[in-house]
Design an enzyme around this catalytic site. Structure first.
Site, PDB file in Angstrom:
ATOM      1  N   ARG A   5       0.809  -1.176  -0.104  1.00 35.67           N
ATOM      2  CA  ARG A   5      -0.039   0.154  -0.039  1.00 35.67           C
ATOM      3  C   ARG A   5       0.903   1.163  -0.010  1.00 35.67           C
ATOM      4  O   ARG A   5       0.484   2.236  -0.576  1.00 35.67           O
ATOM      5  CB  ARG A   5      -1.147  -0.048   1.166  1.00 35.67           C
ATOM      6  CG  ARG A   5      -0.386  -0.029   2.630  1.00 35.67           C
ATOM      7  CD  ARG A   5      -1.401   0.202   3.552  1.00 35.67           C
ATOM      8  NE  ARG A   5      -1.011  -0.312   4.862  1.00 35.67           N
ATOM      9  CZ  ARG A   5      -1.605   0.144   5.934  1.00 35.67           C
ATOM     10  NH1 ARG A   5      -2.632   0.683   6.100  1.00 35.67           N
ATOM     11  NH2 ARG A   5      -0.986  -0.255   7.270  1.00 35.67           N
ATOM     12  N   SER A  32      -5.109   4.952   5.781  1.00 31.97           N
ATOM     13  CA  SER A  32      -5.021   3.258   5.737  1.00 31.97           C
ATOM     14  C   SER A  32      -4.596   3.108   4.046  1.00 31.97           C
ATOM     15  O   SER A  32      -4.030   1.985   3.757  1.00 31.97           O
ATOM     16  CB  SER A  32      -6.588   2.677   5.770  1.00 31.97           C
ATOM     17  OG  SER A  32      -6.651   2.893   7.218  1.00 31.97           O
ATOM     18  N   GLU A  53     -19.683   6.008   0.433  1.00 28.87           N
ATOM     19  CA  GLU A  53     -19.122   5.395  -0.740  1.00 28.87           C
ATOM     20  C   GLU A  53     -19.776   5.497  -1.967  1.00 28.87           C
ATOM     21  O   GLU A  53     -19.255   5.547  -2.966  1.00 28.87           O
ATOM     22  CB  GLU A  53     -18.781   3.967  -0.326  1.00 28.87           C
ATOM     23  CG  GLU A  53     -17.631   3.829   0.825  1.00 28.87           C
ATOM     24  CD  GLU A  53     -18.269   3.740   2.259  1.00 28.87           C
ATOM     25  OE1 GLU A  53     -19.709   4.144   2.292  1.00 28.87           O
ATOM     26  OE2 GLU A  53     -17.616   3.987   3.254  1.00 28.87           O
ATOM     27  N   PHE A  78     -16.006  -2.221   0.674  1.00 31.83           N
ATOM     28  CA  PHE A  78     -16.969  -1.090   0.261  1.00 31.83           C
ATOM     29  C   PHE A  78     -16.956  -0.735  -0.822  1.00 31.83           C
ATOM     30  O   PHE A  78     -17.924  -0.388  -1.561  1.00 31.83           O
ATOM     31  CB  PHE A  78     -16.631   0.057   1.409  1.00 31.83           C
ATOM     32  CG  PHE A  78     -16.541  -0.263   2.797  1.00 31.83           C
ATOM     33  CD1 PHE A  78     -17.632  -1.292   3.444  1.00 31.83           C
ATOM     34  CD2 PHE A  78     -15.665  -0.046   3.650  1.00 31.83           C
ATOM     35  CE1 PHE A  78     -17.471  -1.730   4.744  1.00 31.83           C
ATOM     36  CE2 PHE A  78     -15.264  -0.409   4.871  1.00 31.83           C
ATOM     37  CZ  PHE A  78     -16.260  -1.247   5.439  1.00 31.83           C
ATOM     38  N   ARG A 162      -2.447  -4.703   1.793  1.00 25.42           N
ATOM     39  CA  ARG A 162      -1.924  -3.621   3.047  1.00 25.42           C
ATOM     40  C   ARG A 162      -0.614  -3.903   3.354  1.00 25.42           C
ATOM     41  O   ARG A 162      -0.024  -2.566   3.514  1.00 25.42           O
ATOM     42  CB  ARG A 162      -2.799  -4.145   4.223  1.00 25.42           C
ATOM     43  CG  ARG A 162      -2.749  -3.642   5.476  1.00 25.42           C
ATOM     44  CD  ARG A 162      -3.693  -4.015   6.472  1.00 25.42           C
ATOM     45  NE  ARG A 162      -3.693  -3.163   7.604  1.00 25.42           N
ATOM     46  CZ  ARG A 162      -2.692  -3.217   8.557  1.00 25.42           C
ATOM     47  NH1 ARG A 162      -1.879  -4.076   8.399  1.00 25.42           N
ATOM     48  NH2 ARG A 162      -2.706  -2.501   9.690  1.00 25.42           N
TER      49      ARG A 162
END
Ligand SMILES: Cc1ncc(C[n+]2csc(CCOP(=O)(O)OP(=O)(O)O)c2C)c(N)n1
Lengths: 312, 278
Positions: A5, A32, A53, A78, A162
Site C-alpha cells: 500500500r 489506511s 461510498e 466497500f 495492505r
C-alpha cells in the site's frame, strides 16, 4: 521490502506530479489506503468524501465525465459491494475513466476480520462489463500498475494489498494489462496465481523443486481480461494446473482459468483459495495457513493434480 | 433581475407543448416509457434547453458547455424530445425509442445520444454525478454550470442525502438542483409510499438554499435559476411543485400513468388536449 500500500501511495503521488488530471477521492480512510501522501501534496485535487461510498463513486463518475482521472479508494469490501450499483451504472456502463482501488485484499485485512475481508470483490467486478480487474503481486508491480492504469482509458478495479510482501519483480519487469508473466519455470505442472498468492506459489515451486518436481508459476495479475493464450500454452506444455488466489474460489481467478480451460483445452485443475467461507481476525501468516492457502498446502495440491494427469 | 420578455415566455410555452406531444407520441409508438414523470418535467426541460443552458447542438461535446443530469432517468422521453427539438438529432429518431438497436434507450445512455451528459436510470445516482462535474469545473477553473433534475420519490434514496451533505460541505454553487415535486411515485402518492415531507426543511437542514416555485410557470422557473446563480457559499435546490402527467387530463396527478403507454384513442385525446391548451 515496502508495504504494497505504501508503494501504491507513493506511485499515486508521483502520478499526481506528472499528470494534473489525476484527482483522488477517499472515504475517511486515506491513512489506511495511503492516499494521504497525495492528499498532503495536492489538497486541491484530493476530495475527502466522508463515510459515504455510494456518493463517492458517483462523484468520481462526474469528475471523469468532465475529463479528470479519478482514483477512488476505500476498503475493497466497500468499493465493490456498498457502492456496487454505482460502480456498475454510474461508472462502468458509460465506461468512464475511473480507477477504483480496493484496499486490503482477501483475508489480509490487518486483523479486522470478516467485515473487512474482501473475498468476493474480484468475482463481482469481473462480472461487470467494461471493467478491468487487477490484483498486483508485489510492491514493484503495484508501482508500475498505478501508472499503466492511469494511461488506460476506461474503468479499472485494482486490489491493494495492505502489508509488506515478498518482492518478486524488480525495475526490469514491465507490467502490462492483460499480460501474464512467468515467475518460475517448470514443466510438470503450472500454478497460475494472482496478488499475494504469486509469491506463495513461487515458494511452493521451490519446495517441490527439492523433490525434483518442476513447477511453473504464472503471475496472472490481470484477472480480466485474462491472458487466455498463456493459460492454454501452460495447459498444453505442463498438463496440469493449480490456481491460487486470495479470494473465494467461486468467481475469481480459479473460475476465470477454469472457464478458459473447460472451453478451450480441458486439463486437470485444482483451485486454491478461500473455500466459500467467511474469514476471521488473525495474522496474515496464520490466516493463509488456516485457510489452506500457504505454500505448503499449494505444494501438496500440485502433487495431487499431477496424479490426475493422463498417462501418456 | 433580468426581466424575461413575454414573447420569449410565449415561445417557450409553445415549445413545451410540442415537446409534450412528442413525449406521448413516442410512448404510444413504442408502447413503453414513462409519461407521468416526463410530462411533469417538460416545462423545466424546455426552460433549461431553450433559455438557460449554454450549449451547442452542433458541438455536443463542447468542453465549456453547461451540463444537465437527468437523475430521474426514466423521464428520458422528455429529455430526448427536448434534445431533438433543440437540434441535437432529427426528430425522426424519437420514434425508434426503445426498439432493438435504437440509440434512444428507455433510460438515457450518454455514449449513444448526442447531448446527454450522464447515463441514468438507477435512481439516486445522478446528483452525485452532477456534483462530480461541478467539482471538476472547480479543479479546472472552468465557468460552466451543472444542473440536476431529481424526483421526489427518488429522494428516498440514501445516496441523495450523501450527495446533499457533500455538496454543502464543499460549498458547491455551480450546481443547481431542481426537484420535480409532483407528489406521486410509481405505486402511489409519495405521502403514502414513503413520506418525504417536509422537503424544504430537510434541504435547509443539510445546509442548502431553497427556492420554491410552480414548476409549470416558465417565468418562475427562469427567475429561480437566476436567483440560484447569485447565491454564494451554499448550494441551491429549486423545489418545483409540479403535476405528474401535466397537460393530459386523464394522466394528471395519478400514479397509473407512471409507466404506461396510451392506446390510439388515448393518444388522440392527449394530442387534442395538448394542442388546445393555452
Ligand atoms: C434505484 C431504483 N429503484 C427503483 C427504480 C424503479 N423506479 C423507476 S421510476 C420509480 C418511481 C420514481 O418516482 P419519482 O422519483 O417521484 O419520479 P416521477 O414521479 O417524477 O416520475 C421507480 C420506483 C429505479 N429506477 N431505480
Amino acid at each position: 521490502m515496502i508495504a504494497v500500500r505504501d508503494s501504491f501511495g507513493k506511485a499515486l503521488l508521483e502520478l499526481g506530479r506528472e499528470n494534473k488530471d489525476v484527482v483522488v477521492l477517499d472515504a475517511d480512510l486515506a491513512s489506511s489506503t495511503r492516499t494521504i501522501y497525495f492528499a498532503k501534496e495536492y489538497p486541491d485535487r484530493f476530495f475527502e468524501m466522508g463515510i459515504a461510498e455510494q456518493n463517492m463513486m458517483g462523484v468520481a463518475a462526474g469528475l471523469a465525465s468532465v475529463g479528470k482521472i479519478p482514483f477512488v479508494t476505500t476498503f475493497a469490501v466497500f468499493a465493490t459491494k456498498r457502492a456496487c450499483d454505482q460502480v456498475t451504472i454510474s461508472v462502468a456502463y458509460p465506461s468512464l475513466n475511473v480507477k477504483i482501488i480496493g484496499a486490503y485484499t482477501g483475508l489480509l485485512s490487518g486483523y479486522t476480520g470478516a467485515t473487512h475481508q474482501a473475498i468476493e470483490d474480484i468475482s463481482v467486478m469481473r462480472a461487470i462489463p467494461n471493467m478491468i480487474v487487477i490484483d498486483p503481486a508485489d510492491a514493484e508491480e503495484m508501482r508500475q500498475a498505478v501508472k499503466i492504469i492511469a494511461q488506460h482509458k476506461g474503468p479499472v478495479y485494482m486490489r491493494e494489498t495492505r502489508d509488506e510482501w515478498p518482492d518478486l519483480f524488480d525495475k526490469s519487469y514491465e507490467f502490462e494489462i492483460g499480460k501474464a508473466a512467468e515467475v518460475c519455470s517448470g514443466s510438470d505442472a503450472t500454478i497460475i496465481a494472482c496478488g499475494v498468492m504469486t509469491s506463495e506459489a513461487a515458494k511452493a515451486s521451490k519446495i517441490l523443486s527439492k523433490e525434483n518436481i518442476g513447477v511453473r508459476v504464472i503471475n496472472m495479475s490481470t484477472v480480466k481480461p485474462i491472458d487466455k493464450d498463456m493459460i492454454i500454452r501452460c495447459a498444453k506444455e505442463t498438463g496440469a494446473i493449480v490456481t491460487a488466489e486470495n479470494h473465494n474460489i467461486y468467481g475469481g481467478l480459479g473460475s476465470a482459468v477454469s472457464e478458459v480451460l473447460a472451453e478451450e483445452f480441458p486439463t486437470p485443475l485444482l483451485r486454491i483459495g478461500i473455500k466459500d467461507t467467511f474469514g476471521e481476525s488473525g495474522s496474515n501468516e496464520d490466516l493463509l495457513k488456516k485457510y489452506n492457502m500457504d505454500a505448503g498446502y499449494i505444494a501438496s495440491a500440485v502433487k495431487r493434480v499431477i496424479k490426475r494427469k493422463k498417462v501418456q | 433581475m433580468k426581466i424575461v420578455e413575454e414573447k420569449i415566455i410565449d415561445d417557450l410555452k409553445e415549445k413545451a407543448k410540442i415537446i409534450r406531444c412528442h413525449i406521448v407520441e413516442m410512448i404510444y409508438r413504442a408502447q413503453v416509457g414513462h409519461p407521468g414523470g416526463s410530462l411533469s418535467a417538460a416545462d423545466i426541460l424546455t426552460a433549461l434547453y431553450f433559455y438557460i443552458l449554454s450549449i451547442d447542438p452542433k458541438n455536443p461535446d463542447w468542453e465549456d458547455r453547461d451540463r444537465f443530469v437527468l437523475s430521474k432517468g426514466h423521464a428520458a422521453t422528455a429529455l430526448y424530445s427536448t434534445l431533438a427539438e433543440r437540434g441535437f438529432f432529427p426528430t425522426d429518431l424519437l420514434f425508434t425509442f426503445g426498439q432493438i438497436g435504437s440509440l434512444l434507450q428507455v433510460h438515457p445512455d450518454k455514449n449513444k445520444v448526442p447531448g446527454i451528459d450522464a447515463s441514468t436510470g438507477a435512481l439516486g445516482q445522478g446528483l452525485s454525478i452532477a456534483l462530480g462535474m461541478a467539482l471538476g469545473a472547480r479543479v479546472d477553473g472552468k465557468k460552466y454550470w451543472v444542473y440536476a433534475l431529481i424526483g421526489d420519490g427518488e429522494i428516498q434514496e440514501g445516496q441523495i442525502w450523501e450527495a446533499a451533505m457533500c455538496t454543502a460541505h464543499y460549498k458547491v454553487t455551480n450546481l443547481i438542483t431542481i426537484l420535480d415535486y409532483n407528489k406521486v411515485q410509481l405505486m402511489g402518492p409519495v405521502s403514502k409510499i414513503m413520506e418525504v415531507s417536509p422537503v424544504k426543511d430537510k434541504w435547509l437542514s443539510f445546509g442548502w438554499n431553497v427556492i420554491e416555485i410552480d414548476g409549470h410557470d416558465m417565468k418562475q422557473i427562469i427567475n429561480s435559476i437566476y436567483e440560484a446563480k447569485r447565491v454564494k457559499q451554499k448550494p441551491t435546490i429549486i423545489i418545483a411543485h409540479t403535476i405528474k402527467g401535466k397537460g393530459i387530463s386523464y394522466m394528471e396527478g395519478t400514479h397509473e400513468w407512471h409507466g404506461k403507454a396510451p392506446c390510439k384513442e388515448e393518444l388522440e385525446i392527449a394530442i387534442k388536449e395538448l394542442t388546445n391548451s393555452v
